[in-house]
Design an enzyme around this catalytic site. Structure first.
Site, mmCIF file in Angstrom:
data_model
loop_
_atom_site.group_PDB
_atom_site.id
_atom_site.type_symbol
_atom_site.label_atom_id
_atom_site.label_comp_id
_atom_site.label_asym_id
_atom_site.label_seq_id
_atom_site.Cartn_x
_atom_site.Cartn_y
_atom_site.Cartn_z
ATOM 1 N N HIS A 21 0.827 -1.216 0.000
ATOM 2 C CA HIS A 21 0.000 0.000 0.000
ATOM 3 C C HIS A 21 0.862 1.269 0.000
ATOM 4 O O HIS A 21 0.566 2.235 0.703
ATOM 5 C CB HIS A 21 -0.943 0.042 1.206
ATOM 6 N N ASN A 81 -10.586 -2.678 2.373
ATOM 7 C CA ASN A 81 -10.225 -2.794 0.962
ATOM 8 C C ASN A 81 -11.450 -2.517 0.099
ATOM 9 O O ASN A 81 -12.572 -2.516 0.604
ATOM 10 C CB ASN A 81 -9.702 -4.200 0.639
#
Ligand code: HEM
Length: 487
Positions: free
Chosen positions: A64, A137
């Site tokens: 990420h 997510n």
């Protein structure tokens, strides 16, 4: 888009220790007539400038790494006090400020925004009971259900140890041999894997959490944020083209829309389940590869999130932010999902490495209310007073503290030590098959799915291709055939 504002104020330029200095555009030297000159070690300004520059980078997140960030406001729109005692959810109309960071997962900080990937959604709500982080997510399921596989799945999506290239053979080989991820793969290779902007994605807790009340009662929950802008995706071809033309497409889109007052919003829902229902449920609610179909557990509306402010300084507001599923206010608790339990260790651990042991003191991570945590002392960059002369040991006679009420015991923890099994059975394919059928109801989506898979699979070695086709044939025999034909 220019985001810099010209300011009319004229601060006096100093070094970091506050001492005023001359123009920072020249170093100090013994000039030779006609140019050149020997620099002096006494030019602290030059030394500080070069030394600090060499230390500007901090480690990027291991996953990420590339992201956009914003600030916003969460508002309770529907009463939910029958299932949680969280103060920020206690009344309709109550508003809570938050910080949000939306990321791609696999590629590095400088990578293109439109690559096929999951998008991460990390939010820190600044409540009167401390921070509540929701680290979600944009797909409702995950590739693995045993946390020990997390580094492996990520490495298989990143660069090959020899070639330093992303590697289709490695990607598919991981998934062929760990097929519990089939449902997540179905999401990733649908056009949802290439969203048209960050304003057009949903976000999901994925895990089962618990909403709890002070009387000890609780519900299992899954949280969903649905975009009010509607889902919009790029096709593979569009995403690839934009990755070349404007690698920062999604970061720019979000920044510019917020800057011009076009504030994106999301509607917050919760799915709920009682402990009794969970015991008899068709699916293991602690298995992150499964959803709770809405027909079994409908979405219950409870809030609205609006992004309404851009970061003032990206590094300070967003790069230094640290989110963790373990950051929870009273009224919200973890479930026994092994992935969630592992994540509760892993994120603060990552933050201590990336930002230092006192990362919670950084302004962007600071709760809005008082913090009194005197059992955490000292350490690098401890700049918040360090509790002065207060006792640094428990049960001191010299300064008493008040404590929150003990948490009610919600679960009977029983069991025996065993390896958590992630053996894959036919049942693991049922929800993937259902998703394949849903794609069939949306014009062109099954065709896009097939070419999205074939696009990446085409460069894998034949032996791996065969196994991947077998895996997708377990979802649907026709799907396997279509992929084979598309290669
Ligand atoms: C066992 C499974 C997992 C482990 C060990 C894990 C670990 C990590 C680590 C180490 C980071 C980098 C954190 C940092 O440097 O600050 C991260 C980031 C992130 N993870 Fe996970 N993760 C797991 C599963 C998941 C799942 C299931 C989700 C979503 C439901 C998720 C969402 C995110 C997001 C959104 C970020 C970015 C956070 C940010 O913006 O700072 N992860 N993860």
């Amino acid at each position: 888009m220019a985001s810099q504002l010209h300011s009319t104020s004229k601060p006096t330029y100093t070094l970091a220790e506050g001492c005023p200095q001359q123009d920072p555009a020249s170093s100090f030297s013994i000039n030779k007539p006609g140019g050149g000159g020997l620099l002096l070690l006494q030019d602290t300004q030059l030394i500080e400038t070069l030394a600090h520059f060499a230390r500007e980078r901090i480690p990027e997140r291991v996953v990420h790494a590339k992201a956009a960030g914003a600030f916003g406001e969460f508002e309770v729109t529907h009463d939910i006090t029958d299932i949680t005692s969280a103060a920020f959810l206690s009344e309709i109309g109550k508003k809570t400020p938050f910080l949000v960071r939306i990321s791609t997962v696999g590629p590095e900080r400088g990578s293109a925004d439109t690559v096929r990937d999951v998008r991460g959604w990390a939010m820190k709500l600044f409540t009167e009971e401390g921070n509540q982080d929701w680290v979600f997510n944009d797909i409702p399921v995950f590739f693995v259900r045993d946390p020990i596989k997390f580094p492996s799945v990520n490495r298989s999506h990143k660069r090959h140890p020899q070639t330093n290239l992303t590697d289709s053979t490695m990607f598919w080989d991981f998934h062929n041999n760990n097929q519990e991820g089939i449902h997540a793969l179905m999401c990733l290779f649908s056009d949802r894997g290439t969203p048209a902007s960050l304003r057009n994605i949903d976000a999901f807790s994925g895990h089962t959490y618990k909403f709890t009340k002070k009387d000890g009662s609780f519900h299992y929950v899954k949280i969903h944020f649905k975009t009010d802008q509607g889902i919009k995706n790029f096709t593979e071809a569009e995403a690839t083209k934009i990755a070349g033309e404007n690698p920062d497409h999604n970061v720019q889109d979000l920044f510019e829309n917020i800057a011009k007052g076009n504030f994106p919003s999301w509607t917050a829902y919760v799915q709920t389940m009682t402990a009794e229902e969970a015991e008899k449920y068709r699916w293991n609610i602690f298995d992150m590869t499964k959803v709770w179909p809405h027909k079994d557990h409908p979405l219950r509306l409870f809030g609205k999130l609006t992004f309404n402010r851009n970061p003032q300084n990206y590094f300070s507001d967003i790069e230094q932010a640290a989110f963790s599923p373990s950051t929870m206010v009273p009224g919200i608790e973890p479930s026994a999902d092994p992935m969630l339990q592992a994540r509760m260790f892993s994120y603060p651990d990552a933050a201590r490495y990336r930002l230092g042991v006192n990362y919670q003191m950084l302004p962007t991570n600071c709760p809005i209310g008082p913090v009194y945590s005197p059992m955490q002392r000292d350490g690098f960059a401890n700049f918040r007073g360090n509790y002065g002369s207060d006792p640094n040991y428990v049960r001191s006679s010299f300064r008493s503290m008040t404590y929150a009420a003990g948490k009610a015991s919600h679960d009977e923890w029983a069991g025996k030590t065993a390896a958590y099994s992630s053996e894959v059975v036919d049942d693991d394919f049922v929800q993937a098959t259902a998703l394949w059928k849903v794609l069939g109801t949306q014009p062109g989506q099954q065709g896009n799915f097939v070419s999205n898979v074939a696009g990446l699979l085409g460069s894998a070695i034949p032996e791996v291709q065969e196994k991947t086709i077998e895996m997708f044939s377990r979802v649907d025999a026709e799907l396997g055939k279509l992929i084979a034909e598309a290669l």
